[in-house]
Design an enzyme around this catalytic site. Structure first.
Site, PDB file in Angstrom:
ATOM      1  N   CYS A  78       0.703  -1.216   0.032  1.00 57.16           N
ATOM      2  CA  CYS A  78      -0.001  -0.190  -0.048  1.00 57.16           C
ATOM      3  C   CYS A  78       1.054   1.342  -0.030  1.00 57.16           C
ATOM      4  CB  CYS A  78      -0.853   0.036   1.221  1.00 57.16           C
ATOM      5  SG  CYS A  78      -2.284  -1.276   1.113  1.00 57.16           S
ATOM      6  N   CYS A 251      13.399   7.343  -7.975  1.00 59.90           N
ATOM      7  CA  CYS A 251      11.826   7.218  -7.781  1.00 59.90           C
ATOM      8  C   CYS A 251      11.182   7.460  -6.286  1.00 59.90           C
ATOM      9  CB  CYS A 251      11.311   5.571  -7.827  1.00 59.90           C
ATOM     10  SG  CYS A 251      11.969   4.577  -6.634  1.00 59.90           S
TER      11      CYS A 251
END
Ligand code: ZN
Length: 298
Positions: A78, A251
């Protein structure tokens, strides 16, 4: 900790697994099998949810379905993938309902069934799961797992999704945010490739970065690969030397960037001109924490 957990599980009649990572799922499953308790398991990711009851009424346990943990780099959690709070709420209510049904002596509907919720289409589907496996190492006929084990080493990942850190590259293939900062400060020619999805790039990005999502590299998206080729060629002309173009990949947390480095290394010298590719350890959140406190954290 493991002895404590087995003791805890013995104190209750039903266990609800609301955890968010693979090692904990194996741990809770084994504790339930070893103590003979039903395990009401629910999970949610992005816009999808799943619900089932393991070790119940002769049905399978988690290990019957997943005898081998998935490679850590293939698991989207998540923290990285995101989840809509409402989906978690829907799955949590359904999970509570199954717990109440079992506690009140009514049958659960999901002993060997998996309920799948697609929030995008507002659809529920139910599929039948494979049966309990005679060869299962914990609930089978001749179990070899007879006590709890070290689940983090079994799964090769930490029992948390908050600070998941992949380690796919060697030290030479990575630089710290401090090292990258000095490369920027020295004006060393390089490309900075941001491989986050567009929705995250729109939140914040470093001004000099070029943006190609990891998914486009994985799918060999022709437009994006050509764009990268152009940027490499432009820089090569400016460098006016025989050196390979250095590409630094970033990232959010430094996990997807490692996958991108592996992909780009395979493409170097074939689909792309020869390049030197390195990952920026810890990604933009490390940049925000250690270099630029004004950079947004999300
Ligand atoms: Zn089993």
């Amino acid at each position: 900790m493991f002895a404590f957990l087995t003791t805890c599980v013995f104190m209750y009649d039903i266990v609800a697994d609301c955890s968010d990572n693979v090692p904990t799922r194996y741990l809770v499953n084994d504790a339930c099998v070893l103590s003979g308790k039903p395990l009401v398991s629910a999970s949610a990711l992005r816009m999808e949810g799943q619900l089932t009851v393991y070790n119940y009424n002769g049905g399978p346990c988690y290990r019957c379905l997943y005898p081998v943990p998935p490679p850590p780099e293939t698991v989207t959690n998540c923290s990285d993938g995101g989840v809509l709070g409402v989906v978690v709420g829907v799955m949590g209510c359904l999970q509570a309902l199954e717990v109440l049904k079992i506690a009140s002596g009514q049958k659960s509907s999901f002993g060997q069934q998996l309920l799948m919720f697609d929030a995008q289409d507002s659809r529920f589907r139910c599929i039948k799961l494979r049966a309990k496996q005679a060869g299962c190492v914990v609930c089978g006929e001749t179990p070899t797992v007879t006590e709890l084990q070290d689940y983090e080493s079994f799964c090769g990942s930490a029992a948390t999704d908050k600070c998941r850190r992949l380690n796919l590259l060697s030290a030479e293939q990575r630089v710290s945010v401090q090292e990258y900062k000095s490369i920027v400060d020295c004006g060393t020619p390089h490309l900075l490739l941001d491989v986050r999805p567009k929705v995250e790039v729109d939140i914040c990005h470093l001004p000099v970065s070029i943006k190609i999502p990891l998914a486009s590299l994985e799918d060999q998206n022709a437009d994006h690969i050509n764009f990268l080729k152009e940027k490499i060629s432009e820089l090569k002309l400016q460098m006016s030397s025989e050196l390979q173009v250095p590409v630094y990949v970033v990232c959010k947390l430094g996990n997807d960037s490692q996958k991108a480095v592996q992909l780009l290394e395979k493409m170097s010298g074939t689909e792309l001109e020869r390049i030197t590719v390195k990952d920026i350890i810890g990604g933009l959140m490390a940049w925000a924490n250690k270099i630029d406190p004004s950079f947004p954290k999300y």
